[in-house]
Design a protein around this motif. Structure first.
Motif, short mmCIF file in Angstrom:
data_model
loop_
_atom_site.label_atom_id
_atom_site.label_comp_id
_atom_site.label_asym_id
_atom_site.label_seq_id
_atom_site.Cartn_x
_atom_site.Cartn_y
_atom_site.Cartn_z
N GLY A 110 0.83 -1.20 0.00
CA GLY A 110 0.00 0.00 0.00
C GLY A 110 0.86 1.25 0.00
N GLY A 111 0.66 2.08 1.03
CA GLY A 111 1.46 3.30 1.14
C GLY A 111 2.95 3.04 1.21
N GLY A 112 3.37 1.86 1.65
CA GLY A 112 4.79 1.52 1.68
C GLY A 112 5.35 1.37 0.27
N CYS A 113 4.57 0.71 -0.58
CA CYS A 113 4.94 0.57 -1.99
C CYS A 113 4.93 1.95 -2.66
N GLU A 114 3.94 2.75 -2.30
CA GLU A 114 3.81 4.08 -2.90
C GLU A 114 4.97 4.99 -2.48
N LEU A 115 5.35 4.90 -1.22
CA LEU A 115 6.48 5.70 -0.73
C LEU A 115 7.76 5.30 -1.47
N PRO A 133 -2.58 -3.54 -1.73
CA PRO A 133 -3.69 -4.36 -1.24
C PRO A 133 -4.95 -3.56 -0.85
N GLU A 134 -4.99 -2.26 -1.21
CA GLU A 134 -6.10 -1.42 -0.76
C GLU A 134 -7.46 -1.98 -1.13
N ILE A 135 -7.54 -2.65 -2.27
CA ILE A 135 -8.83 -3.20 -2.74
C ILE A 135 -9.42 -4.15 -1.69
N1 CAA Z 1 -1.69 -0.23 9.68
C1 CAA Z 1 -1.75 -0.37 11.02
N2 CAA Z 1 -1.18 -1.40 11.68
C2 CAA Z 1 -0.53 -2.33 10.95
C3 CAA Z 1 -0.43 -2.24 9.55
C4 CAA Z 1 -1.05 -1.14 8.91
N3 CAA Z 1 -0.98 -0.95 7.60
N4 CAA Z 1 0.26 -3.30 9.11
C5 CAA Z 1 0.59 -4.03 10.18
N5 CAA Z 1 0.13 -3.43 11.30
C6 CAA Z 1 0.27 -3.90 12.69
C7 CAA Z 1 -0.66 -5.06 12.97
O1 CAA Z 1 -1.96 -4.58 13.26
C8 CAA Z 1 0.00 -5.69 14.17
O2 CAA Z 1 -0.29 -4.91 15.30
P1 CAA Z 1 -0.71 -5.65 16.70
O3 CAA Z 1 0.55 -6.40 17.09
O4 CAA Z 1 -1.04 -4.50 17.58
O5 CAA Z 1 -1.84 -6.56 16.36
C9 CAA Z 1 1.49 -5.48 13.86
O6 CAA Z 1 1.55 -4.43 12.90
C10 CAA Z 1 2.14 -6.71 13.24
O7 CAA Z 1 1.37 -7.09 12.11
P2 CAA Z 1 0.81 -8.58 11.87
O8 CAA Z 1 0.57 -9.26 13.17
O9 CAA Z 1 -0.33 -8.49 10.92
O10 CAA Z 1 2.10 -9.21 11.18
P3 CAA Z 1 2.14 -10.44 10.14
O11 CAA Z 1 3.58 -10.75 9.96
O12 CAA Z 1 1.21 -11.51 10.55
O13 CAA Z 1 1.55 -9.83 8.76
C11 CAA Z 1 1.32 -8.18 7.00
C12 CAA Z 1 2.24 -8.84 8.06
C13 CAA Z 1 0.96 -9.19 5.92
C14 CAA Z 1 2.12 -7.03 6.38
C15 CAA Z 1 0.04 -7.67 7.67
O14 CAA Z 1 0.39 -6.90 8.81
C16 CAA Z 1 -0.82 -6.80 6.78
O15 CAA Z 1 -1.53 -7.30 5.93
N6 CAA Z 1 -0.80 -5.46 7.00
C17 CAA Z 1 -1.65 -4.53 6.29
C18 CAA Z 1 -1.15 -4.30 4.86
C19 CAA Z 1 -2.06 -3.35 4.14
O16 CAA Z 1 -3.22 -3.60 3.89
N7 CAA Z 1 -1.52 -2.18 3.75
C20 CAA Z 1 -2.24 -1.18 3.00
C21 CAA Z 1 -2.77 -0.14 3.92
S1 CAA Z 1 -3.88 0.96 3.09
C22 CAA Z 1 -2.89 2.17 2.39
O17 CAA Z 1 -1.70 2.10 2.43
C23 CAA Z 1 -3.63 3.32 1.73
C24 CAA Z 1 -2.80 4.14 0.80
O18 CAA Z 1 -2.75 3.90 -0.38
C25 CAA Z 1 -2.08 5.33 1.30
#
Ligand code: CAA
Length: 261
Positions: A110-115, A133-135
């Motif tokens: 998501g924003g990490g890829c965008e950054l 993965p925003e979808i």
């Molecule tokens: N935002 C907030 N918290 C997040 C996060 C995120 N994007 N990604 C991970 N975390 C947090 C988790 O909630 C977790 O916190 P807790 O310990 O308090 O529960 C901690 O980081 C560790 O994460 P996981 O337990 O989920 O770690 P994992 O190794 O099992 O999984 C992962 C790793 C696959 C990256 C999973 O964390 C994940 O799917 N994260 C979200 C990814 C995502 O959807 N990113 C897009 C965000 S939307 C966006 O970016 C909009 C844009 O375009 C600007």
């Protein structure tokens, strides 16, 4: 120097500013205060005469797992639109004049890829995990992902990734030209980026600034205007001291001593 909560800032090599995203418990999720700190650090490096190039990296596990979902989950349209949510993320791409490299290891989602895509040059390790993965959250990329990914890797691949939400690895990022180089390990990736930044920092600051500017113009202008723009910048550099220094040094078989003027 300023101390930050979510990032670490250092100058590990001559001329190189390093920002390490450091919010390990949330896999470097990009909360607003982290972005504010990142912008502040980059702006300070940009203004620092001893710095010639910057590197942004994260940890081995995560470059950044995206925007902070917990921070934004209760936002309304009015609060997102009204505060221009995420608009300040663009400072990196729009305001920083010195080269910025991204060294991507682990998750860049998501924003990490965008950054990472906002950086001027991306290096990654083969095991990095990119994706938009925003979808899967019921939204679309919000920090340029749909635009930059499409320009970088083409419409069909970008559409596939943005619509499926699937990840792709660092090896693929290299094959597709999203990353300029792919390294075996995270350490090699960071070292490679620092090495390139150091090389850039040894060139004339004036020429480096102009070079970044002209390459970036290619993203906004048609080919004719772009080539004309480049030629004007090329002409303008004959007004710099460093052009005289660089060309004289070549003719005299010496190493140039840049004045950055
Ligand atoms: N935002 C907030 N918290 C997040 C996060 C995120 N994007 N990604 C991970 N975390 C947090 C988790 O909630 C977790 O916190 P807790 O310990 O308090 O529960 C901690 O980081 C560790 O994460 P996981 O337990 O989920 O770690 P994992 O190794 O099992 O999984 C992962 C790793 C696959 C990256 C999973 O964390 C994940 O799917 N994260 C979200 C990814 C995502 O959807 N990113 C897009 C965000 S939307 C966006 O970016 C909009 C844009 O375009 C600007």
């Amino acid at each position: 120097s300023t101390s930050y909560e979510y990032i670490l800032v250092s100058t590990p090599r001559p001329g190189v500013g390093l920002v390490t995203l450091n919010r390990p418990k949330a896999l470097n999720a990009l909360c607003t205060p982290l972005i504010v700190e990142l912008n502040d650090a980059l702006r300070k490096f940009d203004a620092d005469l001893s710095v010639g190039a910057m590197v942004i990296t994260g940890s081995e596990k995560a470059f950044a797992a995206g925007a902070d979902i917990k921070e934004m989950k209760d936002k309304t349209f009015a609060s997102a639109y009204g505060t221009d949510f995420i608009e300040n993320w663009s400072d990196l791409a729009a305001q920083i004049k010195k080269p910025v490299l991204a060294a991507v290891n682990g998750y860049a989602l998501g924003g990490g890829c965008e950054l990472a895509m906002m950086a001027d040059i991306m290096y990654c390790s083969a095991g990095a995990a990119f994706g938009q993965p925003e979808i899967k959250l019921g939204v679309v990329p919000g920090a340029g992902g749909s635009q930059r990914l499409t320009r970088a890797i083409g419409k069909s691949r970008a559409m596939e990734l943005v619509l499926s939400g699937d990840n792709f690895d660092g090896k693929k990022a290299g094959e597709w030209g999203l990353a300029a180089k792919v390294f075996e390990s995270p350490q090699e990736c960071v070292d490679g980026a620092l090495g390139l930044a150091q090389k850039i920092a040894r060139h004339s600051r004036i020429a480096v600034k102009a070079a970044k500017e002209v390459v970036n113009k290619s993203q906004d202008l048609g080919i004719r205007e772009g080539v004309e723009y480049e030629r004007r910048v090329f002409h303008s550099l004959f007004g710099s001291r460093d052009q005289k220094i660089g060309m004289a040094a070549f003719a005299e078989k010496k190493k140039p001593e840049w004045e950055n003027a």
